[in-house]
Design a protein around this motif. Structure first.
Motif, PDB file in Angstrom:
ATOM      1  N   ILE A  52     -23.916 -30.891  -2.753  1.00  0.00           N
ATOM      2  CA  ILE A  52     -24.370 -31.673  -2.503  1.00  0.00           C
ATOM      3  C   ILE A  52     -22.870 -32.258  -2.267  1.00  0.00           C
ATOM      4  O   ILE A  52     -22.049 -32.029  -2.409  1.00  0.00           O
ATOM      5  N   THR A  53     -22.945 -33.290  -2.006  1.00  0.00           N
ATOM      6  CA  THR A  53     -22.014 -34.279  -0.905  1.00  0.00           C
ATOM      7  C   THR A  53     -21.544 -34.900  -2.516  1.00  0.00           C
ATOM      8  O   THR A  53     -21.868 -36.151  -2.124  1.00  0.00           O
ATOM      9  N   ILE A  54     -20.318 -35.182  -3.163  1.00  0.00           N
ATOM     10  CA  ILE A  54     -19.983 -36.508  -4.029  1.00  0.00           C
ATOM     11  C   ILE A  54     -18.832 -37.545  -3.041  1.00  0.00           C
ATOM     12  O   ILE A  54     -17.966 -37.300  -2.509  1.00  0.00           O
ATOM     13  N   ASN A  55     -19.861 -38.698  -3.102  1.00  0.00           N
ATOM     14  CA  ASN A  55     -18.916 -40.098  -2.411  1.00  0.00           C
ATOM     15  C   ASN A  55     -17.628 -40.529  -3.426  1.00  0.00           C
ATOM     16  O   ASN A  55     -17.574 -40.838  -4.800  1.00  0.00           O
ATOM     17  N   LEU A  56     -16.790 -40.197  -3.384  1.00  0.00           N
ATOM     18  CA  LEU A  56     -14.822 -40.632  -4.149  1.00  0.00           C
ATOM     19  C   LEU A  56     -14.186 -41.736  -3.654  1.00  0.00           C
ATOM     20  O   LEU A  56     -13.180 -41.867  -3.876  1.00  0.00           O
ATOM     21  N   GLN A  57     -15.156 -42.530  -2.637  1.00  0.00           N
ATOM     22  CA  GLN A  57     -14.069 -43.898  -2.203  1.00  0.00           C
ATOM     23  C   GLN A  57     -14.107 -45.009  -3.299  1.00  0.00           C
ATOM     24  O   GLN A  57     -13.311 -45.576  -2.834  1.00  0.00           O
ATOM     25  N   ASP A  58     -15.606 -44.805  -3.940  1.00  0.00           N
ATOM     26  CA  ASP A  58     -14.772 -45.596  -5.390  1.00  0.00           C
ATOM     27  C   ASP A  58     -13.858 -45.397  -6.602  1.00  0.00           C
ATOM     28  O   ASP A  58     -13.466 -44.620  -7.182  1.00  0.00           O
ATOM     29  N   GLU A  59     -12.730 -46.890  -6.460  1.00  0.00           N
ATOM     30  CA  GLU A  59     -11.948 -46.595  -7.000  1.00  0.00           C
ATOM     31  C   GLU A  59     -11.845 -46.049  -8.582  1.00  0.00           C
ATOM     32  O   GLU A  59     -10.244 -45.718  -9.071  1.00  0.00           O
ATOM     33  N   ASP A  60     -12.885 -45.856  -9.056  1.00  0.00           N
ATOM     34  CA  ASP A  60     -13.453 -45.839 -10.754  1.00  0.00           C
ATOM     35  C   ASP A  60     -13.234 -44.374 -10.745  1.00  0.00           C
ATOM     36  O   ASP A  60     -12.406 -43.649 -11.352  1.00  0.00           O
ATOM     37  N   LEU A  61     -13.971 -43.877  -9.815  1.00  0.00           N
ATOM     38  CA  LEU A  61     -13.624 -42.402  -9.704  1.00  0.00           C
ATOM     39  C   LEU A  61     -13.265 -41.798  -8.980  1.00  0.00           C
ATOM     40  O   LEU A  61     -12.549 -40.683  -9.419  1.00  0.00           O
ATOM     41  N   ARG A  62     -12.261 -42.005  -8.457  1.00  0.00           N
ATOM     42  CA  ARG A  62     -11.004 -41.573  -8.022  1.00  0.00           C
ATOM     43  C   ARG A  62      -9.834 -41.483  -8.901  1.00  0.00           C
ATOM     44  O   ARG A  62      -9.387 -40.629  -9.287  1.00  0.00           O
TER      45      ARG A  62
END
Length: 308
Positions: A52-62
């Motif tokens: 699966i592709t995990i979107n890492l654009q969110d600042e908290d996730l990054r």
């Protein structure tokens, strides 16, 4: 007059030479600083995990991922050890994951759980996959006075796969299944229920579970691109897989030390290849059988005097 001129000339040349030397020293110092500077690649905007592709654009996730990348990459002794052991153990783990139908990325779970060591946690979890005794028995890992199959790499990997598949059937998401390996399926569902969320990345968790998935993602990033983080596996003495043979034992061995000596090695080697053996004997009852791993003939896992 000529003497004064010569003295001035000598002084001027000496000053120029000294300035040149100082410039060279400064240039060398800057070169050393540049070579020792920590330069990590930017985190990706997305990454693949378990298909699966995990979107890492969110600042908290990054930021959460960045923290784990920094902590993992800077713990050099642990990470180098993990890379060395992965070269030995990943082929077997990958084979079992494929056989069980579990995504290959879950091999990294064994690194974040135990660093590929037969670790013992303060609460009693053991082995590569850190099974607690109760859970181990639910997944058919035998534990008694003589053996502890949580330390059997092959059997415990199959058990971990079964646990992951059970969690995946309930959660239907490999990211949340990863979190469940730490928190339990019930804990993951409870956290989402009281918060009204539908995914791990939207759910507030306890500190350990909140870091868990990001630790695995950081491990994957670094392991699959080690040079970018300052690690060079081709320059390391990686541990090679043991050359082994397997035999089936169907009767009690009253003294494993004597038995191992009779096979041409010793109990130290037997325990290294079979860490699930806890004592000096192996008792079999009711037609039970065990598979023992032995060193292959003429390979470099043998008694010390055999090398002389």
């Amino acid at each position: 007059m000529n003497k004064i001129f010569l003295l001035l000339l000598v002084g001027f040349l000496a000053a120029c030479q000294n300035e040149t030397v100082q410039k060279k020293k400064e240039a060398k110092r800057q070169e050393v600083l540049a070579s020792s500077a920590v330069v990590f690649p930017d985190l990706p905007q997305s990454m693949e995990f378990a298909g699966i592709t995990i979107n890492l654009q969110d600042e908290d996730l990054r930021e959460r991922l960045d923290r784990e990348v920094l902590m993992t990459a800077y713990y050099q002794s642990a990470w180098v050890g993990a890379m060395k052991r992965a070269n030995r153990y990943f082929p077997e783990i990958e084979r079992i994951l494929k056989e069980e139908g579990v995504p290959n990325d879950f091999k990294y779970l064994a690194i974040i759980e135990s660093n590929l060591l037969q670790a013992i946690s303060p609460v009693g979890a053991q082995g590569f996959w850190q099974f607690m005794p109760t859970t181990a028995k639910l997944y058919d890992l035998e534990i008694d006075a003589e053996i502890d199959e949580r330390l059997n790499i092959e059997k415990s990997t199959h058990a971990a796969c079964r646990y992951l598949k059970d969690a995946q059937r309930t959660l239907n998401d490999w990211v949340m299944t990863t979190a469940a390996y730490n928190r339990g399926v019930g804990g993951v569902l409870e956290d989402m229920k009281w918060q009204g969320t539908e995914h791990y990345f939207d759910t507030y968790q306890n500190s350990e579970t909140g870091r868990y998935v990001f630790r695995l993602l950081a491990t994957k990033l670094i392991y699959e691109n080690p040079e970018a983080y300052g690690y060079y596996p081709d320059k390391m003495e990686l541990y090679e897989p043991f050359h082994i043979q397997k035999i089936i034992v169907n009767e009690t061995i009253p003294n494993l030390s004597i038995w191992a000596n009779d096979q041409g090695f010793n109990i130290k080697i037997l325990r290294k290849l079979n860490p699930w053996l806890k004592t000096t004997k192996l008792t079999l009852k009711g037609g039970k059988k065990f598979t023992l791993i032995l060193p292959a003939a003429s390979e470099n896992l043998k008694p010390y005097n055999a090398y002389n």
